[in-house]
Scaffold this motif. Structure first.
Motif, PDB file in Angstrom:
ATOM      1  N   VAL A 198       0.837  -1.200   0.000  1.00 26.51           N
ATOM      2  CA  VAL A 198       0.000   0.000   0.000  1.00 26.51           C
ATOM      3  C   VAL A 198       0.872   1.249   0.000  1.00 26.51           C
ATOM      4  N   LEU A 199       0.555   2.158  -0.913  1.00 26.14           N
ATOM      5  CA  LEU A 199       1.161   3.486  -0.917  1.00 26.14           C
ATOM      6  C   LEU A 199       0.103   4.487  -0.484  1.00 26.14           C
ATOM      7  N   HIS A 200       0.392   5.277   0.517  1.00 23.31           N
ATOM      8  CA  HIS A 200      -0.529   6.322   0.974  1.00 23.31           C
ATOM      9  C   HIS A 200       0.010   7.668   0.499  1.00 23.31           C
ATOM     10  N   LEU A 201      -0.665   8.270  -0.477  1.00 22.17           N
ATOM     11  CA  LEU A 201      -0.232   9.579  -0.968  1.00 22.17           C
ATOM     12  C   LEU A 201      -0.639  10.660   0.027  1.00 22.17           C
ATOM     13  N   GLU A 202       0.218  11.656   0.187  1.00 22.30           N
ATOM     14  CA  GLU A 202      -0.038  12.699   1.177  1.00 22.30           C
ATOM     15  C   GLU A 202      -1.073  13.709   0.707  1.00 22.30           C
ATOM     16  N   GLU A 203      -1.278  13.807  -0.608  1.00 20.63           N
ATOM     17  CA  GLU A 203      -2.329  14.668  -1.131  1.00 20.63           C
ATOM     18  C   GLU A 203      -2.919  14.024  -2.373  1.00 20.63           C
ATOM     19  N   ASN A 204      -4.154  14.389  -2.674  1.00 17.22           N
ATOM     20  CA  ASN A 204      -4.841  13.783  -3.799  1.00 17.22           C
ATOM     21  C   ASN A 204      -4.150  14.145  -5.110  1.00 17.22           C
ATOM     22  N   ALA A 205      -3.796  13.119  -5.888  1.00 17.70           N
ATOM     23  CA  ALA A 205      -3.059  13.330  -7.127  1.00 17.70           C
ATOM     24  C   ALA A 205      -3.923  13.165  -8.361  1.00 17.70           C
ATOM     25  N   GLY A 206      -5.063  12.478  -8.241  1.00 18.38           N
ATOM     26  CA  GLY A 206      -5.872  12.166  -9.408  1.00 18.38           C
ATOM     27  C   GLY A 206      -5.507  10.799  -9.958  1.00 18.38           C
ATOM     28  N   LEU A 207      -6.423  10.239 -10.733  1.00 21.68           N
ATOM     29  CA  LEU A 207      -6.280   8.854 -11.168  1.00 21.68           C
ATOM     30  C   LEU A 207      -4.991   8.605 -11.937  1.00 21.68           C
ATOM     31  N   GLY A 208      -4.681   9.449 -12.922  1.00 22.25           N
ATOM     32  CA  GLY A 208      -3.501   9.205 -13.737  1.00 22.25           C
ATOM     33  C   GLY A 208      -2.217   9.219 -12.940  1.00 22.25           C
ATOM     34  N   ARG A 209      -2.046  10.251 -12.129  1.00 17.55           N
ATOM     35  CA  ARG A 209      -0.802  10.361 -11.361  1.00 17.55           C
ATOM     36  C   ARG A 209      -0.739   9.331 -10.237  1.00 17.55           C
ATOM     37  N   ALA A 210      -1.901   8.860  -9.748  1.00 16.91           N
ATOM     38  CA  ALA A 210      -1.874   7.771  -8.763  1.00 16.91           C
ATOM     39  C   ALA A 210      -1.355   6.494  -9.413  1.00 16.91           C
ATOM     40  N   ARG A 211      -1.742   6.266 -10.666  1.00 19.61           N
ATOM     41  CA  ARG A 211      -1.185   5.113 -11.388  1.00 19.61           C
ATOM     42  C   ARG A 211       0.324   5.273 -11.575  1.00 19.61           C
ATOM     43  N   ASN A 212       0.735   6.482 -11.924  1.00 17.15           N
ATOM     44  CA  ASN A 212       2.178   6.727 -12.071  1.00 17.15           C
ATOM     45  C   ASN A 212       2.926   6.430 -10.783  1.00 17.15           C
ATOM     46  N   ALA A 213       2.316   6.788  -9.648  1.00 13.13           N
ATOM     47  CA  ALA A 213       2.978   6.566  -8.362  1.00 13.13           C
ATOM     48  C   ALA A 213       3.204   5.094  -8.094  1.00 13.13           C
ATOM     49  N   GLY A 214       2.314   4.258  -8.604  1.00  9.71           N
ATOM     50  CA  GLY A 214       2.460   2.830  -8.379  1.00  9.71           C
ATOM     51  C   GLY A 214       3.460   2.160  -9.291  1.00  9.71           C
ATOM     52  N   MET A 215       3.688   2.716 -10.496  1.00  8.03           N
ATOM     53  CA  MET A 215       4.519   2.022 -11.490  1.00  8.03           C
ATOM     54  C   MET A 215       5.963   1.774 -11.050  1.00  8.03           C
ATOM     55  N   PRO A 216       6.638   2.728 -10.397  1.00 11.33           N
ATOM     56  CA  PRO A 216       8.033   2.443 -10.010  1.00 11.33           C
ATOM     57  C   PRO A 216       8.177   1.279  -9.038  1.00 11.33           C
ATOM     58  N   HIS A 217       7.105   0.926  -8.367  1.00 13.08           N
ATOM     59  CA  HIS A 217       7.167  -0.161  -7.390  1.00 13.08           C
ATOM     60  C   HIS A 217       6.838  -1.511  -8.015  1.00 13.08           C
ATOM     61  N   ALA A 218       6.466  -1.510  -9.302  1.00 13.16           N
ATOM     62  CA  ALA A 218       6.075  -2.750  -9.960  1.00 13.16           C
ATOM     63  C   ALA A 218       7.299  -3.561 -10.345  1.00 13.16           C
ATOM     64  N   THR A 219       7.233  -4.868 -10.092  1.00 16.02           N
ATOM     65  CA  THR A 219       8.329  -5.772 -10.466  1.00 16.02           C
ATOM     66  C   THR A 219       7.852  -6.883 -11.387  1.00 16.02           C
ATOM     67  N   GLY A 220       6.572  -6.903 -11.725  1.00 15.04           N
ATOM     68  CA  GLY A 220       6.022  -7.992 -12.520  1.00 15.04           C
ATOM     69  C   GLY A 220       6.358  -7.883 -13.996  1.00 15.04           C
ATOM     70  N   ASP A 221       6.129  -8.983 -14.703  1.00 17.66           N
ATOM     71  CA  ASP A 221       6.337  -8.990 -16.153  1.00 17.66           C
ATOM     72  C   ASP A 221       5.336  -8.066 -16.845  1.00 17.66           C
ATOM     73  N   TYR A 222       4.102  -8.047 -16.335  1.00 23.52           N
ATOM     74  CA  TYR A 222       3.038  -7.279 -16.978  1.00 23.52           C
ATOM     75  C   TYR A 222       2.370  -6.334 -15.977  1.00 23.52           C
TER      76      TYR A 222
END
Length: 741
Positions: free
Chosen positions: A61-85
């Motif tokens: 779980v990532l808890h953002l300190e301020e509301n970023a909106g759907l697109g940027r929330a997805r961006n926030a998750g991508m650097p933590h992804a390690t999967g193939d897809y």
């Protein structure tokens, strides 16, 4: 390295989030990681995510300190992804059983394409399901891989991010990210699909795309819809930076025009004053990005002729529809027309800022939460005029002296409901009560829910019993505030009533008297009921059964139980109010009361009096248990037909596993438990305390004051502090709180 990284942005989805996560974590294919992004959600979404992460190490779980909106929330998750897809799943949608296994098999078969496009179905709040209308495009793509240029029909599908999975190294190599703003999928999906060298399809429904009753954020009226222009500019800029993709300009040019005109045509997207500006901006872009030599499709030529031509075309279509509508319209009788005229006149008059209208239990008197709010308003806001709606003269005669009231559907009733600013009720107001701008509708409910309610009843045909659920929800659309006793109730009500109200974390006003009760508060009630001094009072309060047409199932032999309790005990029976006028009392309860075997308290107007007068509550699945634990007195749950009850009505969690006290299954067990005193042992106290902490977080004894001050007077007052144990802990499995569809 997991096969799938599922990135899950979350904002104000607490009513659906558990179901979404269960659909993911319950998949047979388990080689996944879930990167859940709490986009500074103001509801309980973040707490739900933390609970799932605590019991499943595949969830981070990532808890953002301020509301970023759907697109940027997805961006926030991508650097933590390690999967193939990468799989960007919306947190109110669900995966179908076996979806991830089918995706994994297809990816292996296609030798790891850049993108896999899969099928989905729209699932509607009323229970309907409709498959993607262009499913054939997926089936006709064949078993191999292709580019969009080789199979351009793939671009006819809904260009959204969530019906595809993306090879992570392809995304990272191309540097794809999401922009801020509305329509953030546009500058992601088009560049991805234009660039992908190997695309595969899976003609299997893998995702249920939830169609919210009130629509998604793109259905709201806002100037944010102007963001679509910037999003398409980003896609054109992408093409400019990739000359090898220039062939897509004519396609994108037409798609942009179609998309913008579609937004403009929706009556609820743009403020009327902004429509001409939106059209002008669209026409400017249409001219600026026109490919040289491109022919304008007929349906887009209006963009070349100005807003006047567009309005003329729209008016022509609307005029045709209006003729059809008027042809079907049936005029009412003269009296109906006169009432409409009078209503129209009255609703043009300003609201009375000091007028509050109250009702409870379908106009049965000064009762429940509305009564507690009414009394507190009289105490701290005497300038507010409170008027009660009652159903008939007989009910009016029972009101406390001096209670201002009107009879339902009388001229006085129509006058006050047309002019009142505040409406307080624990059931829905009749459909004829219009929601005027500036009015404040406060819905209190009738207790914390265990059984399915509202839209969750749509797949429970027997439980509905001719209940018009869509009509009920239309009436609930008038709510401004929904009072909640804790986060559990907040989640349930937001799911069961998919309307645009705000959950008010006030606590339950009716329960202030229980929270603040002293040890002798029940004595006057005992005396009035004729209960001998010193007797232990057992309050038996069962609920109705939906698997019986009359709602009555006699689970306990009352005479026998009273005898087994023995001397020094009084059995007080409180039947469900819906059964008060039915056969149950005539089938023996009234006679037992006459003979002094039991006390029939079914017609006692205020159930709080009975709770104060009792020493122990025996119930089955009544919401009364959620209130009674506030007294910190023993509760016994008699659950001999739990499986049948849940099969017919449905329940948000298994109360037999998370009960407020000991659970019995037979009358013998119940009698033995009460006679031995086991019902009040340490285990009973522990269960009761845990139940209270889970479900009664906001019950601090100041709920009525909080409603009056914050929702009616506009004064600041802090929310009650939640207890140490989150209400969300009541959710333990996928079949619990959020399992209804």
């Amino acid at each position: 390295m997991p096969r799938f990284s599922i990135i899950l942005p979350c904002f104000k989805v607490q009513g659906f989030l558990g179901e979404c996560l269960d659909s993911v974590l319950g998949q047979s294919f388990r080689d996944i990681e879930v990167i859940a992004v709490d986009d500074c959600s103001p509801d309980g979404s973040g707490a739900i995510l933390d609970e799932y992460a605590a019991r499943d190490d595949r969830v981070r779980v990532l808890h953002l300190e301020e509301n970023a909106g759907l697109g940027r929330a997805r961006n926030a998750g991508m650097p933590h992804a390690t999967g193939d897809y990468l799989f960007f799943l919306d947190s109110d949608d669900t995966l179908t059983p076996g979806a991830l296994a089918a995706m994994a098999d297809r990816l292996a078969e296609a030798e790891d394409p850049d993108v896999l496009v899969f099928d989905y179905a729209r699932t509607y709040w009323w229970g309907g399901t409709r498959r993607n209308a262009l499913a054939r495009v997926l089936a006709e793509a064949g078993d191999g891989t292709f580019t969009s240029a080789e199979y351009p029909e793939i671009l006819d599908l809904l260009m959204v991010v969530w019906n595809k999975v993306y090879r992570r190294d392809f995304v990272e190599r191309e540097g794809f990210t999401f922009p801020p703003g509305y329509y953030e999928d546009t500058p992601w999906t088009f560049p991805v699909m234009f660039s992908a060298e190997r695309v595969a399809t899976l003609a299997r429904i893998c995702l249920n795309y939830r169609q919210r009753r009130q629509g998604n954020i793109l259905s709201t009226t806002s100037r944010k819809h102007f963001d679509v222009h910037a999003q398409y500019e980003r896609v054109f800029a992408f093409l400019d930076s990739h000359p090898d993709l220039a062939r897509w300009r004519p396609f994108l040019h037409a798609k942009m025009g179609e998309h913008c005109l579609d937004i403009l045509s929706k009556p609820d997207r743009l403020p009327p004053s902004d429509k001409e500006e939106f059209f002008r901006r669209t026409a400017e872009m249409f001219r600026a990005y026109r490919p040289e030599g491109a022919e304008t499709p007929a349906e887009l030529r209006v963009l070349e002729h100005g807003y006047g031509a567009y309005r003329l075309r729209r008016r022509s279509g609307q005029a045709s529809r209006e003729v059809q509508r008027r042809g079907k319209q049936v005029r009412g009788a003269a009296g109906t027309r006169l009432r409409r005229v009078r209503t129209a006149v009255n609703t043009r008059r300003p609201l009375d800022p000091d007028l509050a209208v109250y009702s409870a239990f379908s106009h049965r008197g000064v009762l429940g939460d509305p009564a507690a709010i009414y009394r507190k308003a009289a105490e701290i806001a005497p300038g507010l005029r409170g008027v009660w709606v009652v159903r008939d003269e007989e009910t009016a005669a029972l009101l406390p002296p001096g209670t201002e009231h009107v009879l339902l559907n009388s001229p006085a009733y129509r006058r006050v409901t047309e002019r009142a600013t505040y409406f307080v009720n624990n059931v829905n107001w009749p459909g004829a009560v219009a929601k005027r701008e500036g009015s404040v509708h406060i819905h209190t409910h009738q207790g914390t829910p265990l059984k399915y309610m509202g839209a969750d009843l749509l797949d429970r045909r027997g439980a509905r019993q001719n209940l018009d659920v869509p009509g009920m929800l239309r009436r609930a659309d008038r709510w401004d505030h929904s009072l909640v006793a804790g986060r559990y109730a907040e989640r349930v009500w937001e799911r069961a009533y998919p309307c645009h109200f705000a959950s008010a974390r006030t606590g339950s006003p009716r329960n202030d008297v229980l929270v603040n009760a002293g040890p002798d508060d029940g004595r006057p009630v005992r005396a009035r009921l004729g209960i001998p001094e010193g007797d232990t009072v057992v309050l038996y309060a069962p609920t109705r059964r939906d698997y019986r047409r009359d709602g009555l199932v006699e689970r306990i032999d009352l005479a026998r139980l009273a005898a087994e309790l023995g001397e020094g005990h009084t059995l007080v029976v409180r039947m469900h109010p819906s059964l008060a006028g039915g056969p149950v009392r005539g089938l023996g309860l009234s006679e037992l009361h006459r003979r002094g075997v039991v006390v029939d308290a079914t017609e006692e107007p205020d159930v709080a009096d009975l709770m104060l007068a009792s020493d122990v509550l025996v119930t089955d699945y009544s919401a009364l248990m959620f209130d009674y634990v506030l007294l910190d007195r023993p509760v016994v749950l008699h659950a001999d037909d739990w499986d049948t009850y849940t099969a017919s009505r449905g329940a948000y969690f298994d109360v037999t596993r998370e009960a407020p006290g000991h659970v019995t299954r037979t009358q013998g067990e119940l009698a033995s438990l009460l006679a031995s005193g086991t019902h009040r042992d340490e285990e009973s106290a522990r269960l009761r305390a845990a139940f209270r902490e889970r479900f009664c977080e906001y019950e601090d004894g100041r709920a009525a004051e909080r409603v009056v001050r914050t929702l009616m007077l506009g004064e600041p007052m802090p929310e009650p502090e939640p207890s140490g144990v989150p209400g969300a802990r009541a959710v333990t499995t996928g079949q619990d709180l959020l399992s209804a569809t």
